[in-house]
Design an enzyme around this catalytic site. Structure first.
Site, PDB file in Angstrom:
ATOM      1  N   LYS A 295       3.627  -6.224 -17.228  1.00 40.12           N
ATOM      2  CA  LYS A 295       4.452  -6.354 -18.427  1.00 40.12           C
ATOM      3  C   LYS A 295       3.594  -6.891 -19.561  1.00 40.12           C
ATOM      4  CE  LYS A 295       9.256  -7.568 -19.458  1.00 40.12           C
ATOM      5  NZ  LYS A 295       9.773  -6.194 -19.443  1.00 40.12           N
TER       6      LYS A 295
ATOM      7  N   GLU B 207       9.266   6.151 -15.402  1.00 39.50           N
ATOM      8  CA  GLU B 207      10.227   5.221 -15.984  1.00 39.50           C
ATOM      9  C   GLU B 207      10.487   5.636 -17.423  1.00 39.50           C
ATOM     10  OE1 GLU B 207       6.704   1.953 -16.924  1.00 39.50           O
ATOM     11  OE2 GLU B 207       8.373   1.405 -15.630  1.00 39.50           O
TER      12      GLU B 207
ATOM     13  N   LEU C 113       7.078  -0.317 -13.992  1.00 44.06           N
ATOM     14  CA  LEU C 113       7.322  -1.750 -14.007  1.00 44.06           C
ATOM     15  C   LEU C 113       8.316  -2.091 -12.901  1.00 44.06           C
ATOM     16  CD1 LEU C 113       6.785  -4.373 -15.737  1.00 44.06           C
ATOM     17  CD2 LEU C 113       9.043  -3.938 -16.708  1.00 44.06           C
TER      18      LEU C 113
ATOM     19  N   TYR D  71      -7.058  -2.476 -35.497  1.00 46.72           N
ATOM     20  CA  TYR D  71      -8.030  -3.452 -36.000  1.00 46.72           C
ATOM     21  C   TYR D  71      -9.383  -2.811 -36.243  1.00 46.72           C
ATOM     22  CZ  TYR D  71     -10.514  -3.650 -31.535  1.00 46.72           C
ATOM     23  OH  TYR D  71     -11.264  -3.329 -30.437  1.00 46.72           O
TER      24      TYR D  71
END
Length: 280
Positions: free
Chosen positions: A143, A176, A200, A33
């Site tokens: 998340k 992860e 997570l 943006y």
């Protein structure tokens, strides 16, 4: 018009505009943006903002659907629709839309523009500041919609013909994957990264640990390294949509696949639980 919204050619009052839920801004925060000021219907530093928008999009391989000149012409025409020429001009492009998938969709980006009245304040009093450790990329336990690092990593895996991208931190600590947790079995022990801000807390991960407990497989929630991954007896990834996936190669080298008895027992336990809990 008091507050204007634009989306892929549609124009309307900002609070009445609708955006498809499958826009990747909704799934992943997958976009870039720019925001700048407009005064007396003249967009300030328009060239610089447009150039930076294209530069940002290029680094993420996002295809902006218009040329730089077309975008500048569009912005200049939209500000003329406003009741005032003193505005905040916000423009973003998101990586298209489609079913939720980390892999890139084909096609150009979606173009969003919003215009709202705003004045620069030259008379602001001095302000107070606080400082804190920069942890913007150390909140993997949240998340969040902003999944740009995961999106880029998963695309890299896809282009390499692989299922997942495994992350490690400086020093080699495995954390992860781009959209999965990752675990290893070594010498009969199930190892998984501890629940801290670097991973997570996966639901499938928790169910694998519970299955290990039922099966009498020892569990160590402790950091392990890249070399441990490469030398593991088994490598397993887990996510809600793929709760127990076995790996056979890492970075082009054979890996894991040495304890089919333990893997098969975990796989059976996980899916038996799933079928039992989802029966009518």
């Amino acid at each position: 018009m008091k507050e204007l919204g634009y989306y892929n050619g549609r124009i309307g009052e900002l609070n009445e505009m609708m955006v498809p839920m499958n826009d990747r801004a909704c799934w992943f925060g997958d976009g870039v943006y720019e925001a700048g000021m407009c005064r007396n219907y003249h967009v300030f530093t328009l060239d610089e903002h447009v150039n930076r928008l294209y530069r940002s999009a290029s680094m993420l391989e996002i295809q902006i659907p218009v040329s730089k000149q077309e975008l500048k012409d569009l912005l200049n025409s939209l500000v003329l629709k406003m009741d005032t020429g003193n505005l905040l001009v916000y423009c973003q492009v998101t990586r298209g839309g489609g079913p939720r998938s980390h892999a890139f969709p084909d096609g150009p980006a979606n173009l969003w523009i919003t215009l709202r009245p705003k004045e620069l304040n030259p008379d602001m009093e001095p302000v107070s500041l606080i400082t804190g450790e920069d942890t913007r990329f150390f909140h993997c336990n949240i998340k969040t919609l902003n999944l740009i690092p995961s999106v880029m990593a998963n695309e890299k895996a896809r282009r390499a013909g692989c299922y997942e991208h495994v992350f490690y931190r400086p020093g080699g600590r495995i954390t992860e994957c781009s959209h999965s947790n990752v675990h290893i079995i070594k010498d009969g022990v199930f190892y998984t990264a501890p629940l801290d801000n670097l991973i997570l807390p996966g639901i499938a991960r928790a169910h694998l640990i519970s299955a290990c407990c039922r099966l009498g497989i020892p569990v160590h929630e402790t950091p392990y390294l890249l070399e441990d991954l490469m030398n593991a007896d088994e490598i397993i990834t887990s996510s809600s949509t793929a709760p127990c996936v076995r790996a056979c190669r890492v970075d082009g080298k054979d890996a894991g696949m040495k304890r089919p008895d333990l893997y098969n027992a975990l796989h059976e336990a996980i899916f038996n639980e799933y079928y039992k809990e989802t029966n009518d």
